[in-house]
Write a protein that holds these residues in place. Structure first.
Motif, PDB file in Angstrom:
ATOM      1  N   ILE A 109       0.835  -1.206   0.000  1.00 11.65           N
ATOM      2  CA  ILE A 109       0.000   0.000   0.000  1.00 11.65           C
ATOM      3  C   ILE A 109       0.873   1.261   0.000  1.00 11.65           C
ATOM      4  O   ILE A 109       0.589   2.228  -0.710  1.00 11.65           O
ATOM      5  CB  ILE A 109      -0.967  -0.015   1.186  1.00 11.65           C
ATOM      6  N   LEU A 111       1.917   1.815  -3.433  1.00  3.33           N
ATOM      7  CA  LEU A 111       0.832   2.237  -4.322  1.00  3.33           C
ATOM      8  C   LEU A 111       0.451   3.707  -4.132  1.00  3.33           C
ATOM      9  O   LEU A 111       0.057   4.374  -5.080  1.00  3.33           O
ATOM     10  CB  LEU A 111      -0.408   1.362  -4.089  1.00  3.33           C
ATOM     11  N   VAL A 112       0.564   4.202  -2.915  1.00  2.93           N
ATOM     12  CA  VAL A 112       0.159   5.597  -2.710  1.00  2.93           C
ATOM     13  C   VAL A 112       1.260   6.571  -3.110  1.00  2.93           C
ATOM     14  O   VAL A 112       1.003   7.749  -3.314  1.00  2.93           O
ATOM     15  CB  VAL A 112      -0.287   5.899  -1.250  1.00  2.93           C
ATOM     16  N   PRO A 114       3.050   7.153  -5.955  1.00  2.00           N
ATOM     17  CA  PRO A 114       2.998   7.944  -7.183  1.00  2.00           C
ATOM     18  C   PRO A 114       1.963   9.056  -7.136  1.00  2.00           C
ATOM     19  O   PRO A 114       2.079  10.039  -7.848  1.00  2.00           O
ATOM     20  CB  PRO A 114       2.622   6.916  -8.256  1.00  2.00           C
ATOM     21  N   HIS A 115       0.940   8.918  -6.278  1.00  3.23           N
ATOM     22  CA  HIS A 115      -0.095   9.936  -6.217  1.00  3.23           C
ATOM     23  C   HIS A 115       0.478  11.287  -5.850  1.00  3.23           C
ATOM     24  O   HIS A 115       0.091  12.306  -6.376  1.00  3.23           O
ATOM     25  CB  HIS A 115      -1.162   9.553  -5.194  1.00  3.23           C
ATOM     26  N   TRP A 116       1.381  11.270  -4.908  1.00  2.00           N
ATOM     27  CA  TRP A 116       1.888  12.558  -4.422  1.00  2.00           C
ATOM     28  C   TRP A 116       3.388  12.686  -4.574  1.00  2.00           C
ATOM     29  O   TRP A 116       3.883  13.712  -5.012  1.00  2.00           O
ATOM     30  CB  TRP A 116       1.507  12.741  -2.943  1.00  2.00           C
ATOM     31  N   MET A 147       5.681  11.642  -6.484  1.00  2.96           N
ATOM     32  CA  MET A 147       6.331  11.849  -7.773  1.00  2.96           C
ATOM     33  C   MET A 147       6.029  13.223  -8.373  1.00  2.96           C
ATOM     34  O   MET A 147       6.570  13.569  -9.403  1.00  2.96           O
ATOM     35  CB  MET A 147       5.873  10.778  -8.765  1.00  2.96           C
ATOM     36  N   PHE A 148       5.140  13.990  -7.751  1.00  2.00           N
ATOM     37  CA  PHE A 148       4.752  15.269  -8.355  1.00  2.00           C
ATOM     38  C   PHE A 148       5.001  16.429  -7.389  1.00  2.00           C
ATOM     39  O   PHE A 148       5.010  16.242  -6.177  1.00  2.00           O
ATOM     40  CB  PHE A 148       3.273  15.219  -8.760  1.00  2.00           C
ATOM     41  N   PRO A 149       5.183  17.628  -7.947  1.00  2.00           N
ATOM     42  CA  PRO A 149       5.388  18.790  -7.072  1.00  2.00           C
ATOM     43  C   PRO A 149       4.143  19.083  -6.242  1.00  2.00           C
ATOM     44  O   PRO A 149       3.063  18.562  -6.533  1.00  2.00           O
ATOM     45  CB  PRO A 149       5.644  19.936  -8.054  1.00  2.00           C
ATOM     46  N   LEU A 150       4.310  19.930  -5.230  1.00  2.00           N
ATOM     47  CA  LEU A 150       3.190  20.287  -4.356  1.00  2.00           C
ATOM     48  C   LEU A 150       2.000  20.735  -5.198  1.00  2.00           C
ATOM     49  O   LEU A 150       2.124  21.657  -6.003  1.00  2.00           O
ATOM     50  CB  LEU A 150       3.615  21.427  -3.436  1.00  2.00           C
ATOM     51  N   ALA A 151       0.867  20.066  -5.030  1.00  2.00           N
ATOM     52  CA  ALA A 151      -0.281  20.374  -5.887  1.00  2.00           C
ATOM     53  C   ALA A 151      -1.526  20.747  -5.092  1.00  2.00           C
ATOM     54  O   ALA A 151      -2.347  21.524  -5.562  1.00  2.00           O
ATOM     55  CB  ALA A 151      -0.592  19.171  -6.766  1.00  2.00           C
ATOM     56  N   GLN A 194       9.307  19.266  -5.606  1.00  2.00           N
ATOM     57  CA  GLN A 194       8.950  17.857  -5.707  1.00  2.00           C
ATOM     58  C   GLN A 194       9.781  17.009  -4.732  1.00  2.00           C
ATOM     59  O   GLN A 194       9.228  16.214  -3.975  1.00  2.00           O
ATOM     60  CB  GLN A 194       9.160  17.341  -7.119  1.00  2.00           C
ATOM     61  N   PRO A 201      -8.387   5.838   3.019  1.00  2.00           N
ATOM     62  CA  PRO A 201      -7.900   6.624   1.869  1.00  2.00           C
ATOM     63  C   PRO A 201      -7.569   8.078   2.206  1.00  2.00           C
ATOM     64  O   PRO A 201      -6.543   8.592   1.769  1.00  2.00           O
ATOM     65  CB  PRO A 201      -9.061   6.549   0.876  1.00  2.00           C
ATOM     66  N   SER A 219      -3.103   5.100 -10.096  1.00  2.00           N
ATOM     67  CA  SER A 219      -1.835   5.248  -9.398  1.00  2.00           C
ATOM     68  C   SER A 219      -0.663   4.816 -10.286  1.00  2.00           C
ATOM     69  O   SER A 219       0.362   5.493 -10.366  1.00  2.00           O
ATOM     70  CB  SER A 219      -1.882   4.405  -8.125  1.00  2.00           C
ATOM     71  N   ARG A 246      -0.076   7.349 -13.089  1.00  2.00           N
ATOM     72  CA  ARG A 246       0.643   8.539 -12.604  1.00  2.00           C
ATOM     73  C   ARG A 246       2.121   8.228 -12.384  1.00  2.00           C
ATOM     74  O   ARG A 246       2.996   9.042 -12.665  1.00  2.00           O
ATOM     75  CB  ARG A 246       0.017   9.058 -11.315  1.00  2.00           C
ATOM     76  N   SER A 260       5.066  10.025 -14.350  1.00  2.00           N
ATOM     77  CA  SER A 260       6.068  10.808 -13.628  1.00  2.00           C
ATOM     78  C   SER A 260       7.476  10.418 -14.047  1.00  2.00           C
ATOM     79  O   SER A 260       8.377  11.259 -14.079  1.00  2.00           O
ATOM     80  CB  SER A 260       5.904  10.623 -12.118  1.00  2.00           C
ATOM     81  N   ARG A 273       6.553  17.956 -14.834  1.00  2.00           N
ATOM     82  CA  ARG A 273       5.641  17.556 -13.748  1.00  2.00           C
ATOM     83  C   ARG A 273       4.850  18.755 -13.234  1.00  2.00           C
ATOM     84  O   ARG A 273       3.665  18.639 -12.939  1.00  2.00           O
ATOM     85  CB  ARG A 273       6.444  16.927 -12.609  1.00  2.00           C
ATOM     86  N   VAL A 298       0.814  19.164 -13.311  1.00  2.00           N
ATOM     87  CA  VAL A 298       0.045  19.446 -12.099  1.00  2.00           C
ATOM     88  C   VAL A 298      -0.858  20.661 -12.294  1.00  2.00           C
ATOM     89  O   VAL A 298      -2.026  20.665 -11.882  1.00  2.00           O
ATOM     90  CB  VAL A 298       1.002  19.672 -10.898  1.00  2.00           C
TER      91      VAL A 298
END
Lengths: 464, 137
Positions: free
Chosen positions: A118, A121-122, A124-126, A128-132, A191, A232, B30, B33, B37, B45, B49
């Protein structure tokens, strides 16, 4: 490669500082498990580091110098640890043997693997990306960029009305820790800064497990740690750059260690960790002050109900209060001197007349609470099952540490109920934009109390 | 004891299956993404976003506005979009300072005919996105 090395340094420095802080809190008898100590070192170290950054910047010492200084300290600490480990090789070998000798059950292996899966899995949601997420960049991200570029705490930033959207009255733990990462990386990278949230998340899972482990058996603690990752909203918020993540961690730690200390009063290190984390909760968000108040009330209640010696009690109360004040007093003075207002709680908002005028809000607030709590796709069955389990296990509630956890949650909800009653903002807007995070802050405590209420009765004593 | 165990089993089963369903439901998104990425650098990225061409426009402004000049924004659209645009520009272009009568304006979704008095276009990103400069500066 260089950037990853720098990233590692940005984590190692606070961890080293955290170990130093733990060594100062009377942990000679090593009451913490190794991984638990490591996780505590991280969260305490982050708090200590940001406190140092804030304090030293007023003495004209910028973040670059602190970075240089902390790297030196970390290297010295690493050398010391290696030398100490050589001297205690036998102890270390014993420890390794005990780890190797332990054979986990199939159930434990499966649950542990599920937790790892888990977490993967979570990511890549956050990560891998800059603050969104909005607050992540508009409040904390923006402030951290300003702090990083100024290399200190720029006073003019906090009195500029065009920057009011960044909520200038919010405490600075989160912006400072992000500024720290940028300082070490020597570049603004919104990021890679996510690594801090990831470490908070992992540290919290470890702390949650070991605290539950101290009340029950391994399998049960592991199962409920796994359950935590199946909420979640919890996993989402833990990695999106909101400071609620740190607030939740500090409040959980401060309350649970306070309870553990009440069960084993000779372990003063638990009380010290609780006091430091109470202060750090207030240093993370304004809501943290409410947590300080709740913890302090619980401490006074526990001391004067359970212990007889008044002089010792007063000493402990003063020490607890003193530690909290050392952490947050400079920020409070800073805010007062710059006259940074709090738009929610101030002398204009708190009055009986306003409360009376806003009585119509009571049913609205309750209906929103109900509406948010029953969203099963956000909270799993946490908020639905909590009242049911309390009702079905009512006898245990009153003879158990879970009672204090539940009361502290109730106290926090009551404080927020009061804030909703006096808020000058449009009530529906305010509820929609804050209630979710308010519930989030209580998630680990709610699950922890469910775990305590459902744990086998004979194993309800804290482990050594 | 027995009641507690039954309660624990029921609670665990519901929690596990419902939680697992919620996790499994999000796996494709997931993974996608994660895959995306890996194909993008940091700028890519950020662009992803923010969505649309917002980030490209902000980068365009960053390149064309000197660091010591004050800035502001004009946005045509709903109130939330306007706020978002304002804060995003502030966030990415900081330490450039905002001012009411700024040296430069970032004009988003406005036609040339709607340009405020006292300003003229200085650089064009596309047909409806310009950088405006104060006349006489």
């Amino acid at each position: 490669m260089g950037i990853f090395f720098r990233l590692l340094i940005s984590l190692l420095c606070p961890i080293a500082l955290g170990y130093f802080m733990l060594a100062r809190v009377k942990d000679e008898n090593k009451y913490f498990y190794h991984l638990e100590r490591f996780s505590l070192a991280f969260i305490l170290g982050i708090g200590g580091l940001t406190w140092l950054m804030f304090t030293l910047s007023f003495l004209g010492i910028d973040f670059d110098f602190l970075y240089f200084f902390l790297v030196l300290i970390t290297i010295t600490a690493a050398v010391y640890v290696i030398l100490a480990a050589r001297n205690r090789l036998a102890d270390f070998q014993d420890y390794l043997l005990s780890v190797r000798a332990y054979r986990p059950s199939l159930f434990q292996v499966v649950v542990f693997s599920a937790i790892v899966l888990i977490c993967l899995l979570v990511l890549p949601h956050w990560y891998m990306f800059p603050l969104a997420a909005w607050d992540g960049w508009a409040i904390y991200g923006f402030k951290s960029k300003a702090l990083y570029l100024a290399k200190s705490v720029p006073l003019d930033f906090f009195i500029d009305p065009t920057k009011a959207f960044a909520h200038l009255d919010y405490p600075l733990l989160f912006p400072l820790v992000e500024a720290w990462v940028y300082t070490v990386l020597d570049s603004w990278n919104d990021q890679l800064v996510n690594i801090v949230f990831l470490f908070y998340f992992l540290s919290f899972l470890i702390i949650f497990y070991f605290n539950l482990r101290s009340f029950t058996n391994r399998s049960f603690a592991l199962l409920f740690t796994f359950f935590l990752t199946l909420i979640p909203k919890f996993t989402d918020f833990m990695l999106c750059g909101y400071s609620d993540l740190a607030l939740l961690v500090y409040y959980f730690v401060s309350l649970i260690y306070l309870l553990r200390w009440s069960l084993q009063p000779e372990r003063i290190s638990f009380l010290c960790v609780s006091a430091i984390c109470s202060g750090l909760a207030a240093w993370t968000k304004n809501e943290g002050l409410a947590f300080c108040l709740i913890n302090f009330t619980i401490l006074v209640f526990l001391l004067f109900i359970r212990h007889k010696r008044a002089s010792t009690n007063w000493r402990l109360v003063v020490c607890y209060f003193g530690l909290v004040m050392i952490i947050i007093l400079h920020w409070m003075i800073f805010k007062a001197r710059l006259r940074i207002p709090n738009d929610l709680i101030n002398s204009q908002n708190i009055s009986l007349n306003i409360l009376r005028e806003n009585l119509y809000r009571v049913p609205i607030i309750f209906s929103y609470f109900k509406r948010f709590m029953i969203i099963l796709s956000d909270w799993n069955i946490l908020w639905v099952s909590l009242p049911l389990i309390i009702l079905l296990r009512i006898k245990r509630v009153f003879s158990h540490p879970a009672l204090l956890i539940l009361l502290s949650m109730l106290a926090y909800f009551t404080i927020w109920f009061f804030i909703y009653m006096i808020t000058p903002r449009q009530i529906n807007w305010h509820l929609v934009n804050s209630l979710e995070r308010l519930l989030l802050q209580m998630v680990p405590l709610a699950l922890f109390s469910i775990a305590l209420l459902l744990s086998p009765p004979k194993e309800n004593k804290p482990c050594a | 004891m027995f009641k507690g165990r039954v309660l624990l089993i029921i609670f665990s089963i519901i929690w596990f299956f419902w939680g697992a369903y919620l996790v499994v439901k999000d796996i494709p998104q997931s993974l996608e993404r994660g895959k995306l990425s890996l194909a993008l650098n940091l700028e890519g990225r950020r662009d992803y976003v923010l969505g649309g061409d917002l980030y490209s426009f902000i980068k365009f402004a960053e390149k064309n506005i000197p660091e010591d000049k004050t800035i502001n924004v004009i946005f045509r659209g709903d109130e939330f979009g306007a706020q978002l645009f304002y804060y995003r520009v502030y966030y990415y272009l900081y330490p450039r300072q905002f001012a009411k009568n700024a040296d430069y304006f970032l004009s988003y979704n406005l036609s040339l005919a709607e340009i405020p008095a006292g300003y003229k276009p200085v650089a064009e990103f596309d047909a409806h996105k310009y950088l405006l400069i104060k006349e006489g500066s």
